[in-house]
Design a protein around this motif. Sequence first.
Motif, short mmCIF file in Angstrom:
data_model
loop_
_atom_site.label_atom_id
_atom_site.label_comp_id
_atom_site.label_asym_id
_atom_site.label_seq_id
_atom_site.Cartn_x
_atom_site.Cartn_y
_atom_site.Cartn_z
N GLU A 421 13.64 71.48 76.21
CA GLU A 421 14.72 71.11 77.13
C GLU A 421 14.43 69.79 77.83
O GLU A 421 15.32 68.96 78.02
CB GLU A 421 14.92 72.21 78.17
N GLN A 424 15.07 66.97 75.53
CA GLN A 424 16.51 66.74 75.40
C GLN A 424 17.05 66.00 76.64
O GLN A 424 17.88 65.10 76.51
CB GLN A 424 17.23 68.07 75.22
N LYS A 425 16.56 66.40 77.82
CA LYS A 425 17.00 65.72 79.06
C LYS A 425 16.59 64.26 79.05
O LYS A 425 17.35 63.37 79.44
CB LYS A 425 16.43 66.42 80.28
N LEU A 427 16.08 62.43 76.47
CA LEU A 427 16.92 61.73 75.50
C LEU A 427 18.27 61.39 76.11
O LEU A 427 18.79 60.28 75.92
CB LEU A 427 17.09 62.62 74.26
N LYS A 428 18.84 62.36 76.86
CA LYS A 428 20.13 62.11 77.51
C LYS A 428 20.02 60.98 78.53
O LYS A 428 20.91 60.15 78.66
CB LYS A 428 20.63 63.37 78.20
N GLN A 431 19.90 57.78 76.71
CA GLN A 431 21.24 57.44 76.23
C GLN A 431 22.12 56.92 77.37
O GLN A 431 22.89 55.98 77.20
CB GLN A 431 21.87 58.69 75.59
N HIS A 432 21.98 57.57 78.53
CA HIS A 432 22.76 57.13 79.70
C HIS A 432 22.40 55.70 80.08
O HIS A 432 23.29 54.89 80.38
CB HIS A 432 22.50 58.07 80.87
N GLU A 435 23.91 53.38 77.58
CA GLU A 435 25.35 53.23 77.81
C GLU A 435 25.63 52.37 79.04
O GLU A 435 26.59 51.60 79.07
CB GLU A 435 25.98 54.61 77.99
#
Length: 653
Positions: A421, A424-425, A427-428, A431-432, A435
């Motif tokens: 988890e 994954q966080k 990675l997010k 990505q944020h 962006e």
Amino acid sequence: MHLNNRFIYAIALLLMCSGSMLGQTADIDSLKERLDLCTDSFELAQVNLKLAQCYERVDLKLAIEHANKAIEYKESDSLLAEGYNQLGRSYFFMRQLDVAADKFKKAKEKLLEIHDVKRAAIIDIGIGAIQLRQGDYVGTIKTMTQCAGFFERENDLLNAAKCYNNIATAMAELEKYDKAIEFSEKALWIFEDKDLLQYKLITLPNLAAQYSKIGDTIKAIRYNRDAERLAIEMNNKRSLSIIYNNLGSIYLDKDRELAQKYLEETLKIKNELNLKSGIDVTLGNLGYIHLQNKEYELAIDHYKEVENIVNGKQKVFAYDQIAKAYRGSGNYLEALNYSELARSLNDSIQNTENRKEFNEIQTKYETEKAYRENSELKVNNLEIDRKRKRNQNLLITASTLLLMSLAFGYVMHAGALRKKELAQKNLKIQQHEFEKMLKIKELDGIDAIIDAQEHERSTMADDLHDNLGSKIATLRLYIDEIRSNSDSEISEKEQLLEKLKYLADEAYKAVRTIAHNKNSNAFISQGLILATQLIADQISSSNQLSINVINVDVNQFISNTLEIQVFRSIQELLTNIIKHANASEVNIQFSEDDGLLFVMVEDNGNGFDLNSNTKGYGLLNIEKRMDKLSGSINIDTSPGNGTTVILTIPISG
């Protein structure tokens, strides 16, 4: 050395003054005649209430007597609330603050029962004044700031200005004189704009006292003189007593003769109106003048009056001054007597403080001792219990080992899931950030697209509405005519015609929607400011951050493109405040002058160092937007002092 001058302490008494007071002798006589003729109990209560309001200025005991008669009528919650409010005001002026607070509380409870929120908020002004008088300055600022925010949202500038006055007084007591002057001048501007002489008379002595505290005696004297002229014009003796007391204090070491004149006039008015508050200061200052003039008997008389009023260290000071006067007059025996009284009382005060400190230490020791004894008792009980259960533990141990093995396996599995988890966080987050970088790089391109879209939308909307829209409407008429000629037939042709009509209707609706979307101009008071208020309400509903939106004088039309850019800039600023400022309050103010729109966003958060070379993406975005709009951004901040951002944007008339 004379008794401490308490300018602000004295003028706090008038902060609750109401514009509805009658206060004229003719009115009192008229109401008393009407009182004798009353036969209806409700009318009797109303007249008593009005008499209480009139007597507030001339005789507080009679004001309380008539207010108590008014609240004997229990059938009207509204009248009961006003009666309790009047009692609270009268007891406040008599310095019976606990009684006043109880009456205000009852008034507020009655108003909330009938859902009169605004009048309940007005009662809070009285409660804030009591906090101020009791020395709870932080509590005063909190109460008054909440009240001011409510009245600003209600566009009730008069009551908001009353709150500003109380905030200014509390700020002055906390020695934040610049802030005090800022709030006092803000209140004075409203009172002058509305030509409210009574409230000007409250605020002018406030400003005089605050300027005196920062050493600007010229402005202090000027504001007191303005207040004096206004008080004489209005025949307001209570205000004159405060103004003369302040002028006497200002001239105390500059012109003793003039100071004595003002202070004696203050004393005369206070005795005439039976005003107790601040009289110890007036008497002490008069005693100081007589002492300096070597008028020892008069000095002794005044300081003995002070002795009977004050307590604690102020009484020690009065004893010392009396001893000094007796020494000056050659009466060394009395001088020695009062010096001994001063020393004895001071030692008693010190011993009381020392005993209090000792009691606190002793209490702490006894608490720790009891805790240790309790801990020892628990240890003994645990030992007995351990011996009793020793045999049982042998059996439990085996089961425990098995459970531990299972638990270890579960923990390992859960740990693997948590790592997954976490990955994954992360990675997010990456990505944020990516962006976010793309958003910044593409901002200029997006803004250009918005401008082009707005221009193209307007042109296209006119063409669609004037040409294609009318043609589609005509097509629908033709289809209806075809259908009317073939109603007797139910065939594939009929179904086709229904489909054509449906498509024509949908196309026409779409054309109208597109045409009505052009809105090349938006009324700012219903567009940008309303949108800002909505987002402010959403954020404030979390109770973590209070956001106030104020439209000072903006009523210009602005382009939709400009409106969008300004709103996005405000969003960026609010995002920065939420993420970084650790603020509790934000003020967003809109104003307009000479074709320019000004947007000020002010918070009470951490602030930051403007001299550092690092700027967040949000501020860079706003700078780009301002450049595009031929506007500017100004930032005033420093660590620990909050942040103020001012956006200046040209707008067409």
